[in-house]
Design a protein around this motif. Structure first.
Motif, PDB file in Angstrom:
ATOM      1  N   ALA A  36     -32.790 -56.243  45.004  1.00  0.00           N
ATOM      2  CA  ALA A  36     -33.014 -57.809  44.818  1.00  0.00           C
ATOM      3  C   ALA A  36     -34.351 -58.619  45.661  1.00  0.00           C
ATOM      4  O   ALA A  36     -34.589 -59.621  45.102  1.00  0.00           O
ATOM      5  N   TRP A  37     -35.122 -58.069  45.834  1.00  0.00           N
ATOM      6  CA  TRP A  37     -36.075 -58.542  46.230  1.00  0.00           C
ATOM      7  C   TRP A  37     -37.213 -59.711  45.213  1.00  0.00           C
ATOM      8  O   TRP A  37     -37.232 -60.559  45.048  1.00  0.00           O
ATOM      9  N   TRP A  38     -36.477 -58.580  43.669  1.00  0.00           N
ATOM     10  CA  TRP A  38     -37.431 -58.409  42.611  1.00  0.00           C
ATOM     11  C   TRP A  38     -36.497 -59.994  41.835  1.00  0.00           C
ATOM     12  O   TRP A  38     -37.237 -60.466  41.847  1.00  0.00           O
ATOM     13  N   LEU A  39     -36.089 -59.464  42.468  1.00  0.00           N
ATOM     14  CA  LEU A  39     -34.382 -60.618  41.303  1.00  0.00           C
ATOM     15  C   LEU A  39     -34.344 -61.948  42.180  1.00  0.00           C
ATOM     16  O   LEU A  39     -34.962 -63.556  42.014  1.00  0.00           O
ATOM     17  N   ALA A  40     -34.730 -61.979  43.447  1.00  0.00           N
ATOM     18  CA  ALA A  40     -34.965 -63.847  43.760  1.00  0.00           C
ATOM     19  C   ALA A  40     -36.663 -63.782  44.037  1.00  0.00           C
ATOM     20  O   ALA A  40     -36.720 -65.089  43.721  1.00  0.00           O
ATOM     21  N   ARG A  41     -37.243 -62.932  43.557  1.00  0.00           N
ATOM     22  CA  ARG A  41     -38.908 -63.959  44.068  1.00  0.00           C
ATOM     23  C   ARG A  41     -39.418 -63.919  42.041  1.00  0.00           C
ATOM     24  O   ARG A  41     -40.045 -65.112  41.572  1.00  0.00           O
ATOM     25  N   THR A  42     -38.898 -63.363  40.992  1.00  0.00           N
ATOM     26  CA  THR A  42     -39.500 -63.349  40.207  1.00  0.00           C
ATOM     27  C   THR A  42     -39.001 -64.460  39.149  1.00  0.00           C
ATOM     28  O   THR A  42     -38.224 -64.498  39.523  1.00  0.00           O
ATOM     29  N   ARG A  43     -40.054 -64.573  38.245  1.00  0.00           N
ATOM     30  CA  ARG A  43     -39.619 -65.897  37.622  1.00  0.00           C
ATOM     31  C   ARG A  43     -39.427 -65.600  36.099  1.00  0.00           C
ATOM     32  O   ARG A  43     -39.360 -65.917  35.117  1.00  0.00           O
ATOM     33  N   ALA A  44     -39.343 -64.106  36.189  1.00  0.00           N
ATOM     34  CA  ALA A  44     -38.889 -63.695  34.796  1.00  0.00           C
ATOM     35  C   ALA A  44     -38.483 -63.608  33.905  1.00  0.00           C
ATOM     36  O   ALA A  44     -37.211 -64.260  34.334  1.00  0.00           O
ATOM     37  N   ARG A  45     -38.039 -64.377  32.424  1.00  0.00           N
ATOM     38  CA  ARG A  45     -37.082 -64.623  31.157  1.00  0.00           C
ATOM     39  C   ARG A  45     -36.079 -63.836  31.876  1.00  0.00           C
ATOM     40  O   ARG A  45     -34.908 -64.234  31.101  1.00  0.00           O
ATOM     41  N   ALA A  51     -30.152 -59.435  36.556  1.00  0.00           N
ATOM     42  CA  ALA A  51     -29.488 -58.995  36.915  1.00  0.00           C
ATOM     43  C   ALA A  51     -27.727 -59.161  36.969  1.00  0.00           C
ATOM     44  O   ALA A  51     -26.836 -58.209  37.274  1.00  0.00           O
ATOM     45  N   ALA A  52     -27.481 -58.926  35.536  1.00  0.00           N
ATOM     46  CA  ALA A  52     -26.498 -58.618  34.269  1.00  0.00           C
ATOM     47  C   ALA A  52     -25.994 -56.836  34.265  1.00  0.00           C
ATOM     48  O   ALA A  52     -24.692 -56.713  34.483  1.00  0.00           O
ATOM     49  N   PHE A  53     -27.142 -56.508  34.550  1.00  0.00           N
ATOM     50  CA  PHE A  53     -27.164 -54.896  33.972  1.00  0.00           C
ATOM     51  C   PHE A  53     -26.631 -54.285  35.589  1.00  0.00           C
ATOM     52  O   PHE A  53     -26.106 -53.646  35.673  1.00  0.00           O
ATOM     53  N   VAL A  54     -27.678 -54.807  36.792  1.00  0.00           N
ATOM     54  CA  VAL A  54     -26.955 -54.268  38.263  1.00  0.00           C
ATOM     55  C   VAL A  54     -25.658 -54.395  38.349  1.00  0.00           C
ATOM     56  O   VAL A  54     -24.739 -53.533  38.331  1.00  0.00           O
ATOM     57  N   ALA A  55     -24.983 -55.622  37.534  1.00  0.00           N
ATOM     58  CA  ALA A  55     -23.304 -56.109  38.305  1.00  0.00           C
ATOM     59  C   ALA A  55     -22.575 -55.747  37.409  1.00  0.00           C
ATOM     60  O   ALA A  55     -21.336 -55.996  37.610  1.00  0.00           O
ATOM     61  N   LEU A  56     -22.841 -55.250  36.093  1.00  0.00           N
ATOM     62  CA  LEU A  56     -22.078 -54.284  34.995  1.00  0.00           C
ATOM     63  C   LEU A  56     -20.811 -53.867  35.940  1.00  0.00           C
ATOM     64  O   LEU A  56     -19.607 -53.177  35.419  1.00  0.00           O
ATOM     65  N   VAL A 104     -24.748 -45.627  42.063  1.00  0.00           N
ATOM     66  CA  VAL A 104     -25.103 -46.425  40.699  1.00  0.00           C
ATOM     67  C   VAL A 104     -23.688 -47.932  40.473  1.00  0.00           C
ATOM     68  O   VAL A 104     -23.421 -49.117  40.428  1.00  0.00           O
ATOM     69  N   TYR A 105     -22.025 -47.095  41.379  1.00  0.00           N
ATOM     70  CA  TYR A 105     -20.755 -48.116  41.282  1.00  0.00           C
ATOM     71  C   TYR A 105     -20.882 -48.885  42.547  1.00  0.00           C
ATOM     72  O   TYR A 105     -20.131 -49.865  42.068  1.00  0.00           O
ATOM     73  N   SER A 106     -21.890 -48.798  43.173  1.00  0.00           N
ATOM     74  CA  SER A 106     -21.373 -50.422  44.227  1.00  0.00           C
ATOM     75  C   SER A 106     -22.934 -50.474  43.867  1.00  0.00           C
ATOM     76  O   SER A 106     -23.035 -51.039  45.503  1.00  0.00           O
ATOM     77  N   LEU A 107     -23.931 -50.780  43.382  1.00  0.00           N
ATOM     78  CA  LEU A 107     -25.216 -51.317  43.150  1.00  0.00           C
ATOM     79  C   LEU A 107     -25.176 -52.876  43.257  1.00  0.00           C
ATOM     80  O   LEU A 107     -25.607 -53.121  44.535  1.00  0.00           O
ATOM     81  N   PRO A 108     -24.529 -53.350  43.059  1.00  0.00           N
ATOM     82  CA  PRO A 108     -23.983 -54.798  42.721  1.00  0.00           C
ATOM     83  C   PRO A 108     -23.565 -54.968  44.463  1.00  0.00           C
ATOM     84  O   PRO A 108     -23.848 -56.676  44.557  1.00  0.00           O
ATOM     85  N   PHE A 109     -22.954 -54.551  44.936  1.00  0.00           N
ATOM     86  CA  PHE A 109     -22.152 -54.961  45.987  1.00  0.00           C
ATOM     87  C   PHE A 109     -23.169 -55.118  46.952  1.00  0.00           C
ATOM     88  O   PHE A 109     -22.926 -55.762  47.718  1.00  0.00           O
ATOM     89  N   VAL A 110     -24.296 -54.700  47.402  1.00  0.00           N
ATOM     90  CA  VAL A 110     -25.208 -53.960  48.019  1.00  0.00           C
ATOM     91  C   VAL A 110     -26.490 -55.925  47.555  1.00  0.00           C
ATOM     92  O   VAL A 110     -27.195 -56.602  48.392  1.00  0.00           O
ATOM     93  N   VAL A 111     -26.414 -54.933  46.195  1.00  0.00           N
ATOM     94  CA  VAL A 111     -27.637 -56.134  45.974  1.00  0.00           C
ATOM     95  C   VAL A 111     -27.328 -57.424  46.016  1.00  0.00           C
ATOM     96  O   VAL A 111     -28.526 -58.860  46.438  1.00  0.00           O
ATOM     97  N   GLN A 112     -26.390 -58.263  45.657  1.00  0.00           N
ATOM     98  CA  GLN A 112     -25.821 -59.469  45.662  1.00  0.00           C
ATOM     99  C   GLN A 112     -26.614 -59.960  47.173  1.00  0.00           C
ATOM    100  O   GLN A 112     -26.682 -61.260  46.993  1.00  0.00           O
TER     101      GLN A 112
END
Length: 230
Positions: A36-45, A51-56, A104-112
């Motif tokens: 979550a920290w990396w997704l919130a801070r990075t500017r990578a294209r 994020a979509a892969f984590v939310a699958l 793996v199944y609950s990861l997006p519910f925590v990351v987002q």
């Protein structure tokens, strides 16, 4: 067949479910926070692709996810070395295996929620901490994490509750082994199949009450935090 045959038989799946949810929630917070920290801070294209892969798991059918996890956790899959570390031939059809699947199944519910909290804090608090001599590591723990507390609470509650209600993924990779992988949702399914309606009502009603309590608690917490922030 519809009567209550053995009340003590209801406790093992309840205990196993709580144990699974607790273990999974701890791992979800440990794994989900840096993501979550990396997704919130990075500017990578390509961050939104990650994020979509984590939310699958939000849109992927549980049986499909469970199928691929079953292959991955099998003796010939990439999870084979993990099984070796645990002293087992395979992680499939084991408690450790359903922990991996639950994470793996609950990861997006925590990351987002955690990511949203990190992003809503903005850059200013971290910049102020830097001007006061705080290292990035110190600023993360003393500034970013406290400010993101609502996201951590939301993520932990959702991760725990979502794990309690899992069915498809756990059934695919864990089966129905009493004391090992037979969690509440699978126990309810088995009780209905065997026409043990009284026991099914007890477990299903308990899960319904638990789900309602989780949603109500989330609403109350969010309202109080919103009022405190204003």
């Amino acid at each position: 067949m519809s009567g209550l045959t053995d009340p003590s038989s209801l406790w093992p799946p309840i205990w196993l479910t709580l144990k699974l949810a607790a273990c999974s929630t701890i791992l979800l917070l440990l794994i989900g926070t840096p993501i979550a920290w990396w997704l919130a801070r990075t500017r990578a294209r390509w961050k939104e692709a990650i994020a979509a892969f984590v939310a699958l798991p939000l849109v992927l059918p549980p049986t499909v996810l469970g199928f691929y996890l079953l292959i991955a956790l099998g003796p010939a899959g990439p999870g084979g070395w993990l099984a070796g570390l645990a002293g087992a031939r395979t992680l499939a059809f084991s408690f450790l295996g359903i922990v991996v699947g639950s994470v793996v199944y609950s990861l997006p519910f925590v990351v987002q929620p955690i990511r949203n909290s990190f992003e809503s804090s903005g850059d200013r608090p971290l910049e102020v901490a830097a001007t006061l001599g705080a290292t990035p590591w110190d600023a993360f723990w003393s500034v970013a994490v406290p400010l993101a507390r609502p996201g951590f609470i939301t993520g932990a509650v959702l991760g725990f509750a979502h794990t309690v209600g899992e069915f498809g993924v756990v059934l695919m990779i864990g089966g129905n082994i009493p004391g090992e992988t037979k969690v509440l949702s699978i126990a309810v399914y088995e009780l209905v199949e065997t026409l043990r309606w009284t026991e099914a009502h007890l477990l299903a009603g308990g899960m319904l009450a638990f789900s309602f309590a989780v949603i109500l608690s989330m609403m109350v917490l969010q309202k109080r935090m919103g009022s405190g922030g204003s």
